[in-house]
Design a protein around this motif. Sequence first.
Motif, PDB file in Angstrom:
ATOM      1  N   ALA A  53       0.825  -1.117   0.027  1.00 31.25           N
ATOM      2  CA  ALA A  53      -0.034   0.198   0.084  1.00 31.25           C
ATOM      3  C   ALA A  53       0.849   1.314   0.024  1.00 31.25           C
ATOM      4  O   ALA A  53       0.458   2.173  -0.562  1.00 31.25           O
ATOM      5  CB  ALA A  53      -0.920  -0.150   1.204  1.00 31.25           C
ATOM      6  N   TYR A  54       1.901   1.074   0.689  1.00 34.72           N
ATOM      7  CA  TYR A  54       2.768   2.412   0.810  1.00 34.72           C
ATOM      8  C   TYR A  54       3.335   2.626  -0.426  1.00 34.72           C
ATOM      9  O   TYR A  54       3.373   3.685  -1.174  1.00 34.72           O
ATOM     10  CB  TYR A  54       3.997   2.280   1.974  1.00 34.72           C
ATOM     11  CG  TYR A  54       5.035   2.990   1.749  1.00 34.72           C
ATOM     12  CD1 TYR A  54       4.975   4.479   2.186  1.00 34.72           C
ATOM     13  CD2 TYR A  54       6.204   2.928   0.890  1.00 34.72           C
ATOM     14  CE1 TYR A  54       5.717   5.535   1.824  1.00 34.72           C
ATOM     15  CE2 TYR A  54       7.170   3.791   0.650  1.00 34.72           C
ATOM     16  CZ  TYR A  54       6.979   4.926   1.218  1.00 34.72           C
ATOM     17  OH  TYR A  54       7.973   6.030   0.913  1.00 34.72           O
ATOM     18  N   ALA A  55       3.974   1.247  -1.046  1.00 37.48           N
ATOM     19  CA  ALA A  55       4.669   1.650  -2.492  1.00 37.48           C
ATOM     20  C   ALA A  55       3.711   2.168  -3.606  1.00 37.48           C
ATOM     21  O   ALA A  55       3.794   3.025  -4.301  1.00 37.48           O
ATOM     22  CB  ALA A  55       4.895   0.335  -2.985  1.00 37.48           C
ATOM     23  N   GLU A  56       2.410   1.736  -3.780  1.00 38.59           N
ATOM     24  CA  GLU A  56       1.210   2.181  -4.211  1.00 38.59           C
ATOM     25  C   GLU A  56       1.090   3.728  -4.145  1.00 38.59           C
ATOM     26  O   GLU A  56       0.923   4.529  -5.067  1.00 38.59           O
ATOM     27  CB  GLU A  56      -0.031   1.504  -4.217  1.00 38.59           C
ATOM     28  CG  GLU A  56      -0.945   1.967  -5.337  1.00 38.59           C
ATOM     29  CD  GLU A  56      -2.340   0.940  -5.165  1.00 38.59           C
ATOM     30  OE1 GLU A  56      -3.513   1.591  -5.145  1.00 38.59           O
ATOM     31  OE2 GLU A  56      -2.029  -0.303  -5.227  1.00 38.59           O
ATOM     32  N   GLN A  57       1.049   4.102  -2.934  1.00 36.37           N
ATOM     33  CA  GLN A  57       0.758   5.748  -2.537  1.00 36.37           C
ATOM     34  C   GLN A  57       2.065   6.256  -3.124  1.00 36.37           C
ATOM     35  O   GLN A  57       1.687   7.621  -3.348  1.00 36.37           O
ATOM     36  CB  GLN A  57       0.411   5.590  -1.168  1.00 36.37           C
ATOM     37  CG  GLN A  57       0.304   6.969  -0.596  1.00 36.37           C
ATOM     38  CD  GLN A  57       1.420   7.456   0.692  1.00 36.37           C
ATOM     39  OE1 GLN A  57       1.899   6.253   1.157  1.00 36.37           O
ATOM     40  NE2 GLN A  57       1.601   8.592   0.619  1.00 36.37           N
ATOM     41  N   ALA A  58       3.029   5.835  -2.973  1.00 40.87           N
ATOM     42  CA  ALA A  58       4.279   6.650  -3.143  1.00 40.87           C
ATOM     43  C   ALA A  58       4.444   6.539  -4.569  1.00 40.87           C
ATOM     44  O   ALA A  58       5.651   7.096  -5.223  1.00 40.87           O
ATOM     45  CB  ALA A  58       5.530   5.925  -2.316  1.00 40.87           C
ATOM     46  N   GLY A  59       3.974   5.731  -5.469  1.00 41.76           N
ATOM     47  CA  GLY A  59       4.051   5.822  -6.789  1.00 41.76           C
ATOM     48  C   GLY A  59       5.240   4.814  -7.157  1.00 41.76           C
ATOM     49  O   GLY A  59       5.953   5.143  -8.222  1.00 41.76           O
ATOM     50  N   ARG A  60       5.842   3.887  -6.161  1.00 40.34           N
ATOM     51  CA  ARG A  60       6.694   2.747  -6.616  1.00 40.34           C
ATOM     52  C   ARG A  60       6.282   1.721  -7.245  1.00 40.34           C
ATOM     53  O   ARG A  60       5.246   1.045  -6.706  1.00 40.34           O
ATOM     54  CB  ARG A  60       7.624   2.660  -5.345  1.00 40.34           C
ATOM     55  CG  ARG A  60       8.290   3.728  -4.710  1.00 40.34           C
ATOM     56  CD  ARG A  60       8.944   3.404  -3.473  1.00 40.34           C
ATOM     57  NE  ARG A  60       9.730   4.441  -2.782  1.00 40.34           N
ATOM     58  CZ  ARG A  60      11.053   4.717  -3.343  1.00 40.34           C
ATOM     59  NH1 ARG A  60      11.500   4.247  -4.136  1.00 40.34           N
ATOM     60  NH2 ARG A  60      11.722   5.920  -2.620  1.00 40.34           N
ATOM     61  N   THR A  61       6.996   1.053  -8.031  1.00 38.32           N
ATOM     62  CA  THR A  61       6.811  -0.172  -8.589  1.00 38.32           C
ATOM     63  C   THR A  61       7.540  -1.482  -7.939  1.00 38.32           C
ATOM     64  O   THR A  61       8.919  -1.188  -7.675  1.00 38.32           O
ATOM     65  CB  THR A  61       7.217  -0.221 -10.022  1.00 38.32           C
ATOM     66  OG1 THR A  61       6.579   0.824 -10.836  1.00 38.32           O
ATOM     67  CG2 THR A  61       6.837  -1.522 -10.634  1.00 38.32           C
ATOM     68  N   LEU A  62       6.736  -2.210  -7.223  1.00 40.69           N
ATOM     69  CA  LEU A  62       7.327  -3.364  -6.145  1.00 40.69           C
ATOM     70  C   LEU A  62       8.249  -4.365  -7.159  1.00 40.69           C
ATOM     71  O   LEU A  62       7.899  -4.636  -8.370  1.00 40.69           O
ATOM     72  CB  LEU A  62       6.462  -4.032  -5.684  1.00 40.69           C
ATOM     73  CG  LEU A  62       5.921  -3.426  -4.549  1.00 40.69           C
ATOM     74  CD1 LEU A  62       4.903  -4.465  -3.832  1.00 40.69           C
ATOM     75  CD2 LEU A  62       7.035  -2.827  -3.413  1.00 40.69           C
ATOM     76  N   GLN A  63       9.495  -4.564  -6.893  1.00 34.67           N
ATOM     77  CA  GLN A  63      10.150  -5.518  -7.543  1.00 34.67           C
ATOM     78  C   GLN A  63      10.223  -6.962  -7.208  1.00 34.67           C
ATOM     79  O   GLN A  63       9.966  -7.013  -5.959  1.00 34.67           O
ATOM     80  CB  GLN A  63      11.698  -5.130  -7.542  1.00 34.67           C
ATOM     81  CG  GLN A  63      12.153  -3.563  -7.783  1.00 34.67           C
ATOM     82  CD  GLN A  63      11.775  -3.519  -9.212  1.00 34.67           C
ATOM     83  OE1 GLN A  63      12.260  -4.116 -10.102  1.00 34.67           O
ATOM     84  NE2 GLN A  63      11.016  -2.365  -9.258  1.00 34.67           N
ATOM     85  N   PRO A  64      10.282  -7.952  -7.744  1.00 37.44           N
ATOM     86  CA  PRO A  64      10.014  -9.361  -7.293  1.00 37.44           C
ATOM     87  C   PRO A  64      11.235  -9.603  -6.329  1.00 37.44           C
ATOM     88  O   PRO A  64      12.348  -8.989  -6.529  1.00 37.44           O
ATOM     89  CB  PRO A  64      10.408 -10.252  -8.402  1.00 37.44           C
ATOM     90  CG  PRO A  64      10.690  -9.502  -9.535  1.00 37.44           C
ATOM     91  CD  PRO A  64      10.596  -7.973  -9.046  1.00 37.44           C
ATOM     92  N   LEU A  65      11.303 -10.421  -5.290  1.00 41.20           N
ATOM     93  CA  LEU A  65      12.247 -10.786  -4.350  1.00 41.20           C
ATOM     94  C   LEU A  65      13.096 -11.942  -5.150  1.00 41.20           C
ATOM     95  O   LEU A  65      12.612 -12.775  -5.790  1.00 41.20           O
ATOM     96  CB  LEU A  65      11.601 -11.471  -3.087  1.00 41.20           C
ATOM     97  CG  LEU A  65      10.855 -10.466  -2.130  1.00 41.20           C
ATOM     98  CD1 LEU A  65      10.256 -11.299  -1.044  1.00 41.20           C
ATOM     99  CD2 LEU A  65      11.750  -9.403  -1.598  1.00 41.20           C
ATOM    100  N   PRO A  66      14.410 -11.730  -4.811  1.00 51.04           N
ATOM    101  CA  PRO A  66      15.370 -12.602  -5.413  1.00 51.04           C
ATOM    102  C   PRO A  66      14.889 -14.256  -4.936  1.00 51.04           C
ATOM    103  O   PRO A  66      14.474 -14.349  -3.885  1.00 51.04           O
ATOM    104  CB  PRO A  66      16.619 -12.431  -4.965  1.00 51.04           C
ATOM    105  CG  PRO A  66      16.515 -11.242  -3.735  1.00 51.04           C
ATOM    106  CD  PRO A  66      15.145 -10.925  -3.905  1.00 51.04           C
ATOM    107  N   ALA A  67      15.038 -15.111  -5.762  1.00 49.78           N
ATOM    108  CA  ALA A  67      14.895 -16.666  -5.323  1.00 49.78           C
ATOM    109  C   ALA A  67      15.815 -16.884  -4.317  1.00 49.78           C
ATOM    110  O   ALA A  67      16.951 -16.457  -4.321  1.00 49.78           O
ATOM    111  CB  ALA A  67      15.009 -17.452  -6.575  1.00 49.78           C
ATOM    112  N   ARG A  68      15.312 -17.532  -3.450  1.00 47.77           N
ATOM    113  CA  ARG A  68      16.188 -18.188  -2.382  1.00 47.77           C
ATOM    114  C   ARG A  68      16.663 -19.608  -2.246  1.00 47.77           C
ATOM    115  O   ARG A  68      15.616 -20.495  -2.890  1.00 47.77           O
ATOM    116  CB  ARG A  68      15.783 -17.800  -1.019  1.00 47.77           C
ATOM    117  CG  ARG A  68      15.624 -16.247  -0.822  1.00 47.77           C
ATOM    118  CD  ARG A  68      15.902 -15.925   0.470  1.00 47.77           C
ATOM    119  NE  ARG A  68      15.841 -14.586   0.758  1.00 47.77           N
ATOM    120  CZ  ARG A  68      16.717 -13.641   1.205  1.00 47.77           C
ATOM    121  NH1 ARG A  68      17.895 -14.488   1.568  1.00 47.77           N
ATOM    122  NH2 ARG A  68      16.685 -12.535   1.214  1.00 47.77           N
TER     123      ARG A  68
END
Length: 68
Positions: A53-68
């Motif tokens: 929700a913060y990312a959306e409000q801040a206009g940020r695009t979420l990145q995928p997490l690296p595979a572990r």
Amino acid sequence: MSDYPPVVAMAEMTSMLGISRSRLVQLLVLPEFPEPIATLTVGRIWSTEAIKAYAEQAGRTLQPLPAR
């Protein structure tokens, strides 16, 4: 977008938001940044939904997490 765990710590947030740890530390003090939901012996954790929700409000695009 890849699947995310229900909670994240600082390492996951830096990857998700595509920022450095030092930038995340700056964001943590902003009133609009979500509060951690708990502090465990390993550190603070946040709700992934709150970070999304913060990312959306801040206009940020979420990145995928690296595979572990």
